[in-house]
Design an enzyme around this catalytic site. Structure first.
Site, short mmCIF file in Angstrom:
data_model
loop_
_atom_site.label_atom_id
_atom_site.label_comp_id
_atom_site.label_asym_id
_atom_site.label_seq_id
_atom_site.Cartn_x
_atom_site.Cartn_y
_atom_site.Cartn_z
N CYS A 1 -13.36 24.72 -23.70
CA CYS A 1 -14.80 24.60 -23.94
C CYS A 1 -15.48 24.05 -22.69
O CYS A 1 -14.84 23.39 -21.87
CB CYS A 1 -15.06 23.68 -25.13
SG CYS A 1 -14.45 22.00 -24.89
N HIS B 1 -9.31 14.50 -17.61
CA HIS B 1 -10.03 15.77 -17.51
C HIS B 1 -11.02 15.76 -16.35
O HIS B 1 -12.20 15.48 -16.53
CB HIS B 1 -10.73 16.01 -18.87
CG HIS B 1 -11.69 17.14 -18.88
ND1 HIS B 1 -11.44 18.36 -18.26
CD2 HIS B 1 -12.94 17.27 -19.44
CE1 HIS B 1 -12.48 19.16 -18.45
NE2 HIS B 1 -13.39 18.52 -19.15
N CYS C 1 -16.61 22.88 -17.30
CA CYS C 1 -15.18 22.61 -17.52
C CYS C 1 -14.36 23.90 -17.56
O CYS C 1 -13.13 23.86 -17.52
CB CYS C 1 -14.99 21.82 -18.81
SG CYS C 1 -15.95 20.31 -18.80
#
Ligand SMILES: CC(=O)SCCNC(=O)CCNC(=O)[C@H](O)C(C)(C)COP(=O)(O)OP(=O)(O)OC[C@H]1O[C@@H](n2cnc3c(N)ncnc32)[C@H](O)[C@@H]1OP(=O)(O)O
Length: 425
Positions: free
Chosen positions: A412, A382, A91
């Site tokens: 994160c 996301h 990510c």
């Protein structure tokens, strides 16, 4: 630390994010990233330009995509002489790509570059069964038809079971959500605080759309003009009624409402030297100041999987002579509401800051009014590698509108990693 050469953030572009298996269900990573790239080319008049480089990536990538970013450049109106390559840091991919491009510009190695990412959980790669793969390779090596046939005759029904991608950590077997649930329990993050954060994210993103904030940040794709996950009429009571999904017992607090949904999408940002941007009459929204990545030992150590940004930020602050409170905006990626709340709590915890981060004083609290002011991942969704580009472009625009200020980004990532950055104007 002041970089050797100032790095301008010209702007960004993304496609609206879609919930998995809906509008973009049949769109490939290549189609989505190329669309985001074409939108950026259009917005900043980059047709035919040979850029320093384009760096992007995808967490879930088909083997046929090989160098996905280069394929997207070749399919775009950029000059084909623009080098391009993939980078993958889960990510954190989009932000790490920006860090790489920014550093090359700062050092004078390139004048400009594009950074970002794309992901689809709808069009995810499915591998063949490992046993079947070995047999097929053996057959391929066979010199004669007999050799090939002998290999192929080993195929059994069990070999037909596909190898499906899992949203989990290979070393623990736990999903991101299960890991974050453990963090929420460790830091005693109440369910209602998580739900409240989710509500705020939706309300702020809805307000941003209502004021036209996204108009120069995204281009429609496949008929979608707005992030599909956004619920402008989100209701706290309804949210509170959702059942925990990653731990079904009484201790479970993470739900579909306070976790990011599986999402498809792409985003990119254009970075450049001041001279390059000015020579083309391009805007400078903000400047890239510095970035830092960190990793934690979540396997043998006692650290939570998504806590690495907690470690990266104090290093970044120390190098830049700043305090956690010296920011006008905080963009903290909302992987899960609980991840954000654990991060904030850790920075406020004197014992943790002393023993884990090696700090004499805790980093302290931030002004929550300055955090994710236009909403974040809980509302927008996301698409793993695409989140960094969305956040950099959003923060750069916030700083441009304010006229001055400083912003902190914290993302994160799976694998116990985290990427952080400072932008300023
Ligand atoms: C580093 C990192 O970033 S780690 C993060 C990486 N990302 C992830 O791991 C993704 C995590 N998310 C997931 O795995 C999935 O989205 C899950 C498991 C949380 C939820 O999946 P699903 O159960 O398929 O979600 P779904 O969208 O169907 O929602 C379930 C229900 O909650 C409801 N719901 C979801 N959000 C809301 C909301 N904000 N308000 C009210 N209801 C909601 C839905 O309407 C649905 O209701 P229904 O069953 O009556 O239709």
């Amino acid at each position: 630390m002041t970089p050797p050469r100032r790095v301008a953030i010209v702007g960004g572009n993304r496609i609206p994010f879609a919930r998995s298996n809906t509008v973009y269900a049949t769109a490939s990573n290549q189609a989505m990233l190329t669309s985001a790239l074409e939108g950026l080319i259009e917005r900043y008049n980059l047709h035919g330009e040979r850029l320093g480089e384009v760096v992007a990536g995808a967490v879930l990538k088909h083997s046929r995509d090989f160098n996905l970013t280069r394929e997207c450049v070749l399919g775009s109106r950029l000059a084909p002489e623009t080098p391009a390559y993939d980078l993958q840091q889960a990510c954190g991919t989009g932000l790490e790509a920006a860090l790489l491009v920014a550093n090359k510009i700062a050092l004078g190695q390139i004048e400009c570059g594009i950074a970002g990412g794309v992901d689809t959980t709808s069009d995810a790669p499915i591998g063949v069964n490992e046993g079947l793969r070995k047999i097929l390779l053996q057959a391929n090596r066979g010199k004669s038809t007999g050799d090939k046939l002998k290999a192929l005759l080993q195929i059994r029904p069990r070999h037909l079971a596909p190898s499906l991608p899992r949203n989990g950590e290979p070393r623990t077997g736990l999903s991101m959500g299960q890991h974050c649930e453990l963090m929420a329990q460790h830091w005693a993050i109440p369910r209602d605080e998580q739900d409240q954060l989710a509500v705020e994210s939706h309300r702020k993103l809805a307000a941003a759309y209502a004021e036209g904030w996204q108009d120069d940040l995204l281009t429609p794709f496949l008929g979608l003009t707005r992030d599909q996950n956004l619920r402008p009429d989100i209701d706290l009571e309804k949210l509170a009624g959702l059942k925990p999904v990653f731990e079904r017992g009484a201790r479970g607090t993470l739900t579909a409402g306070n976790s990011t949904p599986l999402t498809d999408g792409a985003s990119l940002v254009l970075l450049a030297s001041e001279d390059w941007a000015k020579a083309r009459g391009l805007p400078i929204l903000a400047y890239w100041r510095d970035g830092e990545a960190a990793a934690v030992d979540f396997v043998k150590g006692a650290e939570g999987l998504l806590m690495a940004p907690v470690y990266a930020v104090p290093r970044l602050l120390a190098r830049n002579g700043l305090r956690l409170q010296d920011f006008d905006y905080y963009e903290i990626h909302e992987a899960f509401a609980a991840q954000v709340l654990c991060t904030l709590k850790a920075w406020e915890d004197a014992e943790y800051c002393r023993t884990r981060l090696g700090l004499e004083q805790p980093l302290g609290a931030i002004d929550r009014e300055r955090m994710n002011v236009k909403g974040s991942s809980l509302a927008a969704g996301h698409p793993f590698a695409a989140t960094g580009g969305r956040i950099v472009a959003n923060l750069a625009k916030l700083l441009a509108v304010a006229g001055e200020g400083r912003g902190l980004i914290s993302i994160c990532a799976a694998g116990g990693q985290g990427v952080t950055a400072i932008l300023e104007r």
